[in-house]
Design a protein around this motif. Structure first.
Motif, PDB file in Angstrom:
ATOM      1  N   GLN A   1       0.716  -1.157   0.119  1.00 18.13           N
ATOM      2  CA  GLN A   1       0.091   0.048  -0.025  1.00 18.13           C
ATOM      3  C   GLN A   1       0.816   1.139   0.086  1.00 18.13           C
ATOM      4  O   GLN A   1       1.887   1.290   0.685  1.00 18.13           O
ATOM      5  N   VAL A   2       0.523   2.012  -0.814  1.00 16.09           N
ATOM      6  CA  VAL A   2       1.337   3.650  -1.113  1.00 16.09           C
ATOM      7  C   VAL A   2       0.433   4.483  -0.726  1.00 16.09           C
ATOM      8  O   VAL A   2      -0.721   4.623  -1.326  1.00 16.09           O
ATOM      9  N   GLN A   3       0.632   5.479   0.033  1.00 15.02           N
ATOM     10  CA  GLN A   3      -0.175   6.661   0.428  1.00 15.02           C
ATOM     11  C   GLN A   3       0.555   8.021  -0.185  1.00 15.02           C
ATOM     12  O   GLN A   3       1.718   8.143   0.122  1.00 15.02           O
ATOM     13  N   LEU A   4       0.006   8.856  -0.815  1.00 15.06           N
ATOM     14  CA  LEU A   4       0.666  10.083  -1.559  1.00 15.06           C
ATOM     15  C   LEU A   4      -0.116  11.214  -1.107  1.00 15.06           C
ATOM     16  O   LEU A   4      -1.275  11.459  -0.862  1.00 15.06           O
ATOM     17  N   VAL A   5       0.612  12.243  -0.745  1.00 16.35           N
ATOM     18  CA  VAL A   5       0.238  13.361  -0.171  1.00 16.35           C
ATOM     19  C   VAL A   5       0.905  14.663  -0.811  1.00 16.35           C
ATOM     20  O   VAL A   5       2.039  14.895  -0.745  1.00 16.35           O
ATOM     21  N   GLU A   6       0.056  15.357  -1.779  1.00 14.90           N
ATOM     22  CA  GLU A   6       0.482  16.450  -2.392  1.00 14.90           C
ATOM     23  C   GLU A   6       0.454  17.659  -1.437  1.00 14.90           C
ATOM     24  O   GLU A   6      -0.391  18.014  -0.499  1.00 14.90           O
ATOM     25  N   LEU A  18       5.870  28.030  -8.878  1.00 16.45           N
ATOM     26  CA  LEU A  18       5.265  27.201  -7.798  1.00 16.45           C
ATOM     27  C   LEU A  18       6.120  25.830  -7.936  1.00 16.45           C
ATOM     28  O   LEU A  18       6.409  25.176  -9.007  1.00 16.45           O
ATOM     29  N   ARG A  19       6.393  25.122  -6.748  1.00 12.56           N
ATOM     30  CA  ARG A  19       7.104  23.653  -6.597  1.00 12.56           C
ATOM     31  C   ARG A  19       6.078  23.056  -5.946  1.00 12.56           C
ATOM     32  O   ARG A  19       5.780  23.196  -4.804  1.00 12.56           O
ATOM     33  N   LEU A  20       5.651  21.983  -6.666  1.00 13.55           N
ATOM     34  CA  LEU A  20       4.482  21.038  -5.640  1.00 13.55           C
ATOM     35  C   LEU A  20       5.514  19.581  -5.416  1.00 13.55           C
ATOM     36  O   LEU A  20       6.510  19.596  -5.887  1.00 13.55           O
ATOM     37  N   SER A  21       5.080  19.136  -4.242  1.00 16.70           N
ATOM     38  CA  SER A  21       5.693  18.127  -3.677  1.00 16.70           C
ATOM     39  C   SER A  21       4.418  16.933  -3.464  1.00 16.70           C
ATOM     40  O   SER A  21       3.724  17.171  -3.210  1.00 16.70           O
ATOM     41  N   CYS A  22       5.078  15.751  -3.528  1.00 13.98           N
ATOM     42  CA  CYS A  22       4.240  14.930  -3.136  1.00 13.98           C
ATOM     43  C   CYS A  22       5.410  13.739  -2.334  1.00 13.98           C
ATOM     44  O   CYS A  22       6.108  12.973  -2.677  1.00 13.98           O
ATOM     45  N   ALA A  23       4.784  13.695  -1.131  1.00 13.08           N
ATOM     46  CA  ALA A  23       5.344  12.766  -0.232  1.00 13.08           C
ATOM     47  C   ALA A  23       4.636  11.424  -0.123  1.00 13.08           C
ATOM     48  O   ALA A  23       3.365  11.479   0.079  1.00 13.08           O
ATOM     49  N   ALA A  24       5.498  10.305  -0.078  1.00 14.04           N
ATOM     50  CA  ALA A  24       4.956   8.825  -0.266  1.00 14.04           C
ATOM     51  C   ALA A  24       5.497   8.018   0.948  1.00 14.04           C
ATOM     52  O   ALA A  24       6.529   8.202   1.488  1.00 14.04           O
ATOM     53  N   SER A  25       4.543   7.456   1.405  1.00 13.52           N
ATOM     54  CA  SER A  25       4.625   6.253   2.428  1.00 13.52           C
ATOM     55  C   SER A  25       4.982   4.968   1.937  1.00 13.52           C
ATOM     56  O   SER A  25       4.630   4.935   0.773  1.00 13.52           O
ATOM     57  N   ARG A  27       7.457   1.349   1.645  1.00 12.65           N
ATOM     58  CA  ARG A  27       8.798   1.052   1.294  1.00 12.65           C
ATOM     59  C   ARG A  27       9.280   0.857  -0.172  1.00 12.65           C
ATOM     60  O   ARG A  27      10.643   0.735  -0.339  1.00 12.65           O
ATOM     61  N   THR A  28       8.332   0.987  -0.998  1.00 10.74           N
ATOM     62  CA  THR A  28       8.650   0.966  -2.279  1.00 10.74           C
ATOM     63  C   THR A  28       8.905   2.170  -3.050  1.00 10.74           C
ATOM     64  O   THR A  28       9.033   2.079  -4.457  1.00 10.74           O
ATOM     65  N   PHE A  29       8.848   3.049  -2.658  1.00 10.53           N
ATOM     66  CA  PHE A  29       8.909   4.534  -3.340  1.00 10.53           C
ATOM     67  C   PHE A  29      10.232   4.568  -4.284  1.00 10.53           C
ATOM     68  O   PHE A  29      10.175   4.879  -5.395  1.00 10.53           O
ATOM     69  N   SER A  30      11.233   4.194  -3.756  1.00 13.29           N
ATOM     70  CA  SER A  30      12.691   3.947  -4.613  1.00 13.29           C
ATOM     71  C   SER A  30      12.669   3.345  -5.858  1.00 13.29           C
ATOM     72  O   SER A  30      13.394   3.529  -6.578  1.00 13.29           O
ATOM     73  N   SER A  31      11.543   2.160  -5.671  1.00 18.79           N
ATOM     74  CA  SER A  31      11.917   1.503  -6.850  1.00 18.79           C
ATOM     75  C   SER A  31      10.408   1.822  -7.768  1.00 18.79           C
ATOM     76  O   SER A  31      10.164   1.049  -8.953  1.00 18.79           O
ATOM     77  N   ASN A  32       9.476   2.762  -7.584  1.00 15.73           N
ATOM     78  CA  ASN A  32       8.526   2.929  -8.397  1.00 15.73           C
ATOM     79  C   ASN A  32       8.828   4.129  -9.141  1.00 15.73           C
ATOM     80  O   ASN A  32       9.508   5.140  -9.030  1.00 15.73           O
ATOM     81  N   LYS A  76      14.079  10.870   0.571  1.00 14.16           N
ATOM     82  CA  LYS A  76      12.928  11.595   1.209  1.00 14.16           C
ATOM     83  C   LYS A  76      11.682  10.981   0.902  1.00 14.16           C
ATOM     84  O   LYS A  76      10.709  11.507   1.328  1.00 14.16           O
ATOM     85  N   SER A  77      11.625  10.095  -0.095  1.00 10.69           N
ATOM     86  CA  SER A  77      10.468   9.382  -0.277  1.00 10.69           C
ATOM     87  C   SER A  77       9.623  10.602  -1.191  1.00 10.69           C
ATOM     88  O   SER A  77       8.305  10.629  -0.780  1.00 10.69           O
ATOM     89  N   THR A  78      10.094  11.547  -1.623  1.00  6.40           N
ATOM     90  CA  THR A  78       9.247  12.615  -2.235  1.00  6.40           C
ATOM     91  C   THR A  78       9.451  12.991  -3.786  1.00  6.40           C
ATOM     92  O   THR A  78      10.741  12.778  -4.423  1.00  6.40           O
TER      93      THR A  78
END
Length: 125
Positions: A1-6, A18-25, A27-32, A76-78
């Motif tokens: 499960q991945v949660q994404l917050v913009e 503008l700079r948008l950010s998306c923080a991910a929860s 463990r798989t972020f770095s492979s996605n 930073k999973s971002t």
């Protein structure tokens, strides 16, 4: 499960940035692979930009190429979307999305597994 917050959306005058950010929860972020999409009122969702797992491959919609830059920080999973020279037609809700196939930077929305809730970007003329 991945949660994404913009975050990072807001109101900006035409020509601004503008700079948008998306923080991910998860463990798989770095492979996605990661992507940004947007949806304006009364319009269909459209592709904006995508980046593969390493950041070595990026993909942009023609309408934003040369103005927007997608990047990522795996520590930073971002994932980020730097938006410069904004135009009123960039006004939309911007969504980030995660693709379990990290090798690609695809523009195809159906290939993305998880989506954030979106952040509003409004560009005034």
């Amino acid at each position: 499960q991945v949660q994404l917050v913009e975050s990072g959306g807001g109101l900006v005058p035409a020509g601004g940035s503008l700079r948008l950010s998306c923080a991910a929860s998860g463990r798989t972020f770095s492979s996605n692979g990661m992507g940004w999409f947007r949806q304006a009122p009364g319009k269909e969702r459209e592709f904006v930009a995508a980046i593969n797992w390493s950041g070595g491959s990026t993909n942009y919609a023609g309408s934003v190429k040369g103005r927007f830059t997608i990047s990522r920080n795996n520590a930073k999973s971002t994932v980020y979307l730097q938006m410069n020279s904004l135009k009123p037609e960039d006004t939309a809700v911007y969504y980030c999305a995660s693709d379990s196939d990290g090798s690609s930077a695809t523009s195809r929305a159906y290939e993305y597994d998880y989506w954030g809730q979106g952040t509003q970007v409004t560009v005034s003329s």
